[in-house]
Scaffold this motif. Structure first.
Motif, PDB file in Angstrom:
ATOM      1  N   TYR A  85       0.861  -1.177   0.000  1.00 57.73           N
ATOM      2  CA  TYR A  85       0.000   0.000   0.000  1.00 57.73           C
ATOM      3  C   TYR A  85       0.902   1.232   0.000  1.00 57.73           C
ATOM      4  O   TYR A  85       1.565   1.510   1.006  1.00 57.73           O
ATOM      5  CB  TYR A  85      -0.900   0.003   1.230  1.00 57.73           C
ATOM      6  CG  TYR A  85      -1.800  -1.206   1.326  1.00 57.73           C
ATOM      7  CD1 TYR A  85      -3.068  -1.201   0.731  1.00 57.73           C
ATOM      8  CD2 TYR A  85      -1.382  -2.356   1.983  1.00 57.73           C
ATOM      9  CE1 TYR A  85      -3.895  -2.317   0.808  1.00 57.73           C
ATOM     10  CE2 TYR A  85      -2.197  -3.474   2.067  1.00 57.73           C
ATOM     11  CZ  TYR A  85      -3.449  -3.445   1.484  1.00 57.73           C
ATOM     12  OH  TYR A  85      -4.263  -4.552   1.555  1.00 57.73           O
ATOM     13  N   ILE A 130      -0.640  10.761  -6.648  1.00 54.03           N
ATOM     14  CA  ILE A 130      -1.016   9.399  -7.055  1.00 54.03           C
ATOM     15  C   ILE A 130      -0.645   8.437  -5.933  1.00 54.03           C
ATOM     16  O   ILE A 130       0.462   8.498  -5.396  1.00 54.03           O
ATOM     17  CB  ILE A 130      -0.314   8.959  -8.354  1.00 54.03           C
ATOM     18  CG1 ILE A 130      -0.625   9.917  -9.519  1.00 54.03           C
ATOM     19  CG2 ILE A 130      -0.734   7.519  -8.724  1.00 54.03           C
ATOM     20  CD1 ILE A 130       0.118   9.590 -10.813  1.00 54.03           C
ATOM     21  N   SER A 131      -1.576   7.547  -5.592  1.00 53.67           N
ATOM     22  CA  SER A 131      -1.296   6.440  -4.676  1.00 53.67           C
ATOM     23  C   SER A 131      -1.484   5.140  -5.435  1.00 53.67           C
ATOM     24  O   SER A 131      -2.165   5.110  -6.459  1.00 53.67           O
ATOM     25  CB  SER A 131      -2.211   6.489  -3.455  1.00 53.67           C
ATOM     26  OG  SER A 131      -3.553   6.290  -3.830  1.00 53.67           O
ATOM     27  N   ARG A 142      -7.893   1.644 -12.087  1.00 56.09           N
ATOM     28  CA  ARG A 142      -7.571   3.030 -11.772  1.00 56.09           C
ATOM     29  C   ARG A 142      -8.816   3.895 -11.741  1.00 56.09           C
ATOM     30  O   ARG A 142      -9.795   3.627 -12.431  1.00 56.09           O
ATOM     31  CB  ARG A 142      -6.624   3.570 -12.843  1.00 56.09           C
ATOM     32  CG  ARG A 142      -6.176   4.991 -12.588  1.00 56.09           C
ATOM     33  CD  ARG A 142      -5.329   5.495 -13.725  1.00 56.09           C
ATOM     34  NE  ARG A 142      -6.150   6.233 -14.667  1.00 56.09           N
ATOM     35  CZ  ARG A 142      -5.678   6.801 -15.772  1.00 56.09           C
ATOM     36  NH1 ARG A 142      -4.417   6.704 -16.105  1.00 56.09           N
ATOM     37  NH2 ARG A 142      -6.485   7.468 -16.556  1.00 56.09           N
ATOM     38  N   GLU A 143      -8.732   4.955 -10.928  1.00 56.50           N
ATOM     39  CA  GLU A 143      -9.693   6.035 -11.045  1.00 56.50           C
ATOM     40  C   GLU A 143      -8.920   7.337 -10.988  1.00 56.50           C
ATOM     41  O   GLU A 143      -7.825   7.388 -10.427  1.00 56.50           O
ATOM     42  CB  GLU A 143     -10.769   6.011  -9.950  1.00 56.50           C
ATOM     43  CG  GLU A 143     -10.268   6.266  -8.554  1.00 56.50           C
ATOM     44  CD  GLU A 143      -9.927   4.972  -7.841  1.00 56.50           C
ATOM     45  OE1 GLU A 143     -10.513   3.935  -8.151  1.00 56.50           O
ATOM     46  OE2 GLU A 143      -9.027   4.994  -6.995  1.00 56.50           O
ATOM     47  N   THR A 144      -9.475   8.364 -11.621  1.00 57.21           N
ATOM     48  CA  THR A 144      -8.890   9.698 -11.608  1.00 57.21           C
ATOM     49  C   THR A 144      -9.998  10.659 -11.205  1.00 57.21           C
ATOM     50  O   THR A 144     -11.071  10.648 -11.801  1.00 57.21           O
ATOM     51  CB  THR A 144      -8.352  10.087 -13.001  1.00 57.21           C
ATOM     52  OG1 THR A 144      -7.415   9.093 -13.423  1.00 57.21           O
ATOM     53  CG2 THR A 144      -7.683  11.447 -12.974  1.00 57.21           C
ATOM     54  N   VAL A 145      -9.702  11.458 -10.194  1.00 59.66           N
ATOM     55  CA  VAL A 145     -10.697  12.410  -9.724  1.00 59.66           C
ATOM     56  C   VAL A 145     -10.087  13.804  -9.626  1.00 59.66           C
ATOM     57  O   VAL A 145      -8.892  13.960  -9.374  1.00 59.66           O
ATOM     58  CB  VAL A 145     -11.284  12.007  -8.351  1.00 59.66           C
ATOM     59  CG1 VAL A 145     -12.063  10.711  -8.455  1.00 59.66           C
ATOM     60  CG2 VAL A 145     -10.202  11.887  -7.304  1.00 59.66           C
ATOM     61  N   GLY A 162       0.061   8.304  -1.063  1.00 59.52           N
ATOM     62  CA  GLY A 162       0.025   9.251  -2.168  1.00 59.52           C
ATOM     63  C   GLY A 162       1.343   9.979  -2.314  1.00 59.52           C
ATOM     64  O   GLY A 162       1.895  10.464  -1.332  1.00 59.52           O
ATOM     65  N   LYS A 193      -3.689  -1.430  -8.546  1.00 59.96           N
ATOM     66  CA  LYS A 193      -4.668  -0.346  -8.372  1.00 59.96           C
ATOM     67  C   LYS A 193      -3.935   0.974  -8.253  1.00 59.96           C
ATOM     68  O   LYS A 193      -2.907   1.078  -7.580  1.00 59.96           O
ATOM     69  CB  LYS A 193      -5.479  -0.596  -7.096  1.00 59.96           C
ATOM     70  CG  LYS A 193      -6.548   0.440  -6.794  1.00 59.96           C
ATOM     71  CD  LYS A 193      -7.755   0.227  -7.679  1.00 59.96           C
ATOM     72  CE  LYS A 193      -8.983   0.962  -7.185  1.00 59.96           C
ATOM     73  NZ  LYS A 193      -8.952   2.378  -7.405  1.00 59.96           N
ATOM     74  N   ALA A 194      -4.440   1.995  -8.910  1.00 61.91           N
ATOM     75  CA  ALA A 194      -3.897   3.346  -8.806  1.00 61.91           C
ATOM     76  C   ALA A 194      -5.044   4.332  -8.597  1.00 61.91           C
ATOM     77  O   ALA A 194      -6.131   4.151  -9.153  1.00 61.91           O
ATOM     78  CB  ALA A 194      -3.126   3.721 -10.066  1.00 61.91           C
ATOM     79  N   THR A 195      -4.772   5.333  -7.796  1.00 68.60           N
ATOM     80  CA  THR A 195      -5.733   6.422  -7.596  1.00 68.60           C
ATOM     81  C   THR A 195      -5.007   7.722  -7.907  1.00 68.60           C
ATOM     82  O   THR A 195      -3.943   7.998  -7.338  1.00 68.60           O
ATOM     83  CB  THR A 195      -6.255   6.454  -6.152  1.00 68.60           C
ATOM     84  OG1 THR A 195      -6.889   5.204  -5.860  1.00 68.60           O
ATOM     85  CG2 THR A 195      -7.272   7.575  -5.961  1.00 68.60           C
ATOM     86  N   PHE A 211      -5.249  11.868  -8.235  1.00 74.88           N
ATOM     87  CA  PHE A 211      -5.942  13.097  -7.850  1.00 74.88           C
ATOM     88  C   PHE A 211      -5.355  14.242  -8.663  1.00 74.88           C
ATOM     89  O   PHE A 211      -4.140  14.469  -8.630  1.00 74.88           O
ATOM     90  CB  PHE A 211      -5.746  13.381  -6.358  1.00 74.88           C
ATOM     91  CG  PHE A 211      -6.228  12.278  -5.463  1.00 74.88           C
ATOM     92  CD1 PHE A 211      -7.568  12.182  -5.109  1.00 74.88           C
ATOM     93  CD2 PHE A 211      -5.338  11.334  -4.978  1.00 74.88           C
ATOM     94  CE1 PHE A 211      -8.007  11.157  -4.279  1.00 74.88           C
ATOM     95  CE2 PHE A 211      -5.765  10.308  -4.148  1.00 74.88           C
ATOM     96  CZ  PHE A 211      -7.102  10.222  -3.806  1.00 74.88           C
TER      97      PHE A 211
END
Length: 126
Positions: free
Chosen positions: A28, A119-120, A103-106, A31, A73-75, A77
């Motif tokens: 884990y 990015i985490s 992945r998601e991008t917000v 970010g 998995k990537a997140t 921001f």
């Protein structure tokens, strides 16, 4: 058992958190912002910032004996979704298409140190 992962090749935590934790083969990663670990200075501009964030993430992965191929998995921001295409091209250049993570991008209103991107990631030992 939880193992803290820390490397001098990525920025030191700027708060009460670890660069990453390895638990049961799952990494884990906290970010990462575009902070250059050598100079301690922020990198500006979405292109340079995205490259620095990806280098920071890679350093943490390598510190745990992994690569981007291990990322599941990537997140992402972004402060401005208008930066998406530039960020996406740079992000993709670090990855192998056969190993793309979920992945998601917000878009967010503010990030630590008022940076443009953070990015985490979550990675798994194979």
């Amino acid at each position: 058992m939880k193992k803290l992962i820390s490397t001098p090749n990525a920025p030191a935590a700027i708060g009460p958190y670890a660069q990453a934790n390895l638990v049961n083969g799952i990494l884990y990663i906290s970010g990462q912002i575009p902070l250059n670990p050598e100079t301690g200075k922020l990198v500006e501009g979405i292109e340079e910032a995205t490259n620095q964030v990806m280098k920071n993430l890679e350093a943490v992965l390598l510190g745990a004996g992994m690569t981007f191929k291990n990322v599941v998995k990537a997140t992402i921001f972004l402060k401005d979704m208008d930066d998406f295409n530039v960020m996406n091209d740079i992000y993709a250049s670090y990855l192998d298409a056969e190993y793309y993570p979920a992945r998601e991008t917000v878009q967010v209103s503010c990030l630590p140190k008022n940076v443009d991107i953070e990015i985490s990631m979550i990675a798994h030992q194979f």
